[in-house]
Design an enzyme around this catalytic site. Structure first.
Site, short mmCIF file in Angstrom:
data_model
loop_
_atom_site.label_atom_id
_atom_site.label_comp_id
_atom_site.label_asym_id
_atom_site.label_seq_id
_atom_site.Cartn_x
_atom_site.Cartn_y
_atom_site.Cartn_z
N CYS A 186 -12.46 5.21 -28.29
CA CYS A 186 -13.64 5.96 -28.61
C CYS A 186 -14.58 6.52 -27.58
O CYS A 186 -15.68 6.03 -27.35
CB CYS A 186 -14.59 4.94 -29.37
SG CYS A 186 -13.67 4.46 -31.04
N GLU A 187 -13.95 7.18 -26.65
CA GLU A 187 -14.62 7.65 -25.30
C GLU A 187 -13.83 9.12 -25.00
O GLU A 187 -12.68 9.28 -24.64
CB GLU A 187 -14.36 6.65 -23.92
CG GLU A 187 -15.13 5.39 -24.29
CD GLU A 187 -15.19 4.75 -23.07
OE1 GLU A 187 -15.27 5.40 -21.93
OE2 GLU A 187 -15.22 3.47 -23.29
N GLY A 207 0.91 -1.19 -0.04
CA GLY A 207 -0.06 -0.05 -0.09
C GLY A 207 0.53 1.33 -0.15
O GLY A 207 0.21 2.29 0.03
N GLY A 267 3.60 -3.75 -3.91
CA GLY A 267 3.43 -4.15 -5.25
C GLY A 267 3.83 -2.82 -5.93
O GLY A 267 4.88 -2.52 -6.45
N GLU A 281 4.35 -6.80 1.81
CA GLU A 281 3.51 -7.15 0.66
C GLU A 281 3.47 -5.96 -0.30
O GLU A 281 2.45 -5.72 -0.91
CB GLU A 281 2.48 -7.68 0.96
CG GLU A 281 1.55 -8.74 0.14
CD GLU A 281 0.49 -9.45 0.73
OE1 GLU A 281 0.33 -10.65 1.01
OE2 GLU A 281 -0.27 -8.70 1.18
N TYR A 283 -9.45 5.59 -11.59
CA TYR A 283 -9.24 6.43 -10.34
C TYR A 283 -8.86 8.08 -10.30
O TYR A 283 -8.55 8.54 -9.51
CB TYR A 283 -7.96 6.08 -9.53
CG TYR A 283 -7.90 4.53 -9.71
CD1 TYR A 283 -8.90 3.56 -9.26
CD2 TYR A 283 -6.70 3.88 -10.38
CE1 TYR A 283 -8.69 2.35 -9.30
CE2 TYR A 283 -6.60 2.37 -10.30
CZ TYR A 283 -7.84 1.54 -9.91
OH TYR A 283 -7.66 0.17 -10.14
N1 LLP Z 1 -1.61 -7.05 -0.68
C1 LLP Z 1 -2.99 -7.11 -1.00
C2 LLP Z 1 -3.63 -8.12 -0.33
C3 LLP Z 1 -3.47 -6.27 -1.94
O1 LLP Z 1 -4.79 -6.40 -2.30
C4 LLP Z 1 -2.80 -5.35 -2.75
C5 LLP Z 1 -3.32 -4.60 -3.98
C6 LLP Z 1 -1.38 -5.15 -2.26
C7 LLP Z 1 -0.94 -6.19 -1.28
C8 LLP Z 1 -0.30 -4.37 -3.03
O2 LLP Z 1 -0.87 -3.15 -2.88
P1 LLP Z 1 0.34 -1.83 -3.46
O3 LLP Z 1 1.58 -1.99 -2.43
O4 LLP Z 1 0.38 -2.07 -4.94
O5 LLP Z 1 -0.38 -0.60 -3.06
N2 LLP Z 1 -5.32 -1.22 -9.71
C9 LLP Z 1 -5.34 -0.27 -8.56
C10 LLP Z 1 -4.54 -0.90 -7.44
C11 LLP Z 1 -5.38 -2.11 -6.87
C12 LLP Z 1 -4.62 -2.43 -5.49
C13 LLP Z 1 -4.96 -3.96 -5.07
N3 LLP Z 1 -4.52 -4.46 -4.13
C14 LLP Z 1 -4.41 0.97 -9.07
O6 LLP Z 1 -3.90 0.98 -10.21
O7 LLP Z 1 -4.15 1.92 -8.17
#
Ligand code: LLP
Length: 433
Positions: free
Chosen positions: A363-364, A255, A295, A293, A335
């Site tokens: 097309c939007e 997050g 991402g 965790e 978002y």
């Molecule tokens: N762990 C779990 C259980 C999650 O659901 C997520 C992200 C992460 C870790 C990693 O979160 P991060 O470090 O990436 O914030 N598509 C959206 C983001 C959706 C995130 C979903 N879960 C966007 O493009 O902003």
């Protein structure tokens, strides 16, 4: 308002790349953007556009910052790549090489993680609606941990494990009732959530798992949301978990937010880990194993997208339309996400430039990648670059309007290699029967 990605620095015609670009990026003598030692104009000529350009060393450096940063603060720990952010086998392979563990959120991500070389014992399976097939696949693969999300999930996994006469280690996902400041669509910590067990339900769920003969509950998991730019909600979530008793393992989720705009200054990985570990030491019982965790904060800034300008329309606004859009970057549409943009083939051009909207080809009317950005005299054939597209770009790419998804190109030390090829029209028909 998005400012130009290139910021005036020193002499009037010198621009300096901001921190939204991959580590090691620079503007070369020809005034072209260079990523991983590769000239973006040459990359566009070789691989076409749109294209995701990844600086391999940036990915490695961020993986090391996480791993070394966490291990230095807490010996019994692990960093999981939240692979939904950039699920392609080359990225899995690189992060497995860097010693990370892996979070997968579906059978498909599990297949990719295994193909990318992750040790199944270090894979964690998530999901609020896992199917029995996905659970069977995970257990057959020898996945180390399943993160349980609902009572149905608990009962289903118990059945699947019993059928194999095996015992599965599990974590329980808790929704601590803490929401950070982010877009509602990516906030997951609030009490009324489709994810995990609320604090009120968590104790009963812990008891239910304890009563399952084929599940061994090793710990708790929480993930309160994504693109969070403040640390305080993370530390409050740790304190909430602490009220649920003592466990061997706590997975504190991902997050941490990143800089999409020059003006954004998210907490560093080091500050984030420091805050988490301090909160864990202060509130969690015993000396548990701690997992994070990430991402987005691992992969977002490693990558830029290159587009070619197709048309420039001077209407009430100046519309610079490129050869991609919401098929390679859904985030502005979903978002209201904002990005920087620049002309990769004329990064040194002086002057404030013309106020433009960079629009996609779909097309939007909402298919606008960047609003209100200054570009120096944009013309058809120019290369537009949008930095910080490594997270949830390739991941959420789609074929709207029959647009083939872009390739992914890894660049390092002046070498470029294709790791995902561009889709073809034949690919678009490959599932039709
Ligand atoms: N762990 C779990 C259980 C999650 O659901 C997520 C992200 C992460 C870790 C990693 O979160 P991060 O470090 O990436 O914030 N598509 C959206 C983001 C959706 C995130 C979903 N879960 C966007 O493009 O902003």
């Amino acid at each position: 308002m998005a400012t130009s990605a290139a910021r005036v620095h020193g002499e009037a015609d010198r621009y300096q790349l901001s921190h939204v670009y991959p580590l090691g990026s620079r503007i070369n003598e020809r005034g072209h953007l260079e990523i991983g030692g590769c000239d973006s104009v040459e990359l566009a000529a070789q691989f076409g556009t749109p294209a995701f350009i990844v600086a391999e060393e940036d990915l490695r450096a961020r993986a090391r910052a996480y791993r070394e940063g966490l291990a230095a603060r807490h010996h019994d720990s692990d960093v999981l790549f939240a692979s939904k952010a950039f699920p392609c086998t080359a990225v899995y392979r690189l992060l497995a090489q860097e010693g990370l563990a892996c979070d997968v959120a579906s059978g498909g991500e599990l297949a990719l993680a295994l193909a990318g070389g992750f040790d199944p014992a270090r894979i964690y399976l998530h999901g609020n609606a896992k199917s029995e097939d996905e659970l069977r696949e995970a257990l057959a693969a020898g996945v180390g941990h399943v993160v349980l999300d609902s009572t149905d999930d608990i009962r289903r996994l118990e059945r699947v494990a019993a059928a194999r006469a095996s015992t599965q280690e599990v974590l329980l996902r808790v929704t601590p009732g803490i929401a950070g400041d982010t877009h509602a669509a990516i906030s997951t910590g609030q009490a009324d959530s489709k994810f995990g067990f609320s604090m009120a339900q968590a104790r009963a769920a812990i008891d239910l798992v304890a009563a399952c003969g084929h599940l061994r509950l090793v710990g708790l998991h929480c993930h309160i949301g994504s693109q969070l730019l403040e640390l305080e909600p993370f530390t409050r979530a740790v304190a909430a978990l602490a009220t649920l008793g003592a466990f061997e393992v706590y997975n504190l989720g991902g997050g941490l937010g990143v800089a999409y705009l020059d003006s954004q200054q998210p907490p560093s990985v080091s500050a984030y880990l420091g805050a988490l570990i301090d909160a864990a030491r202060a509130t969690l019982p015993g000396t548990p194993r701690l997992l994070v965790e990430p991402g987005r904060s691992l992969v977002a800034n490693s990558t830029v997208t290159l587009y070619t300008v197709q048309t420039v329309k001077r209407n009430i606004s100046t519309w610079v339309a490129v050869d991609g859009g919401m098929s390679d970057n859904l985030r502005p549409m979903l978002y209201g996400a904002r990005y920087e943009a620049a002309l990769a083939n004329r990064m040194q051009r002086t002057g404030a430039g013309e106020l433009c909207h960079v629009a996609g080809k779909h097309c939007e009317s909402g298919d606008v990648i960047v609003r209100d950005v200054r570009l120096p005299d944009p013309r058809p054939g120019d290369l537009v670059v949008t930095p910080a597209t490594g997270a949830y770009g390739h991941a959420m790419a789609n074929n709207y309007n029959g647009v083939p998804r872009p390739p992914v190109i890894f660049c390092a030390r002046g070498d470029a290699r294709l790791v995902v090829r561009r889709e073809t029209y034949a690919d678009l028909m490959s599932r039709d029967v």
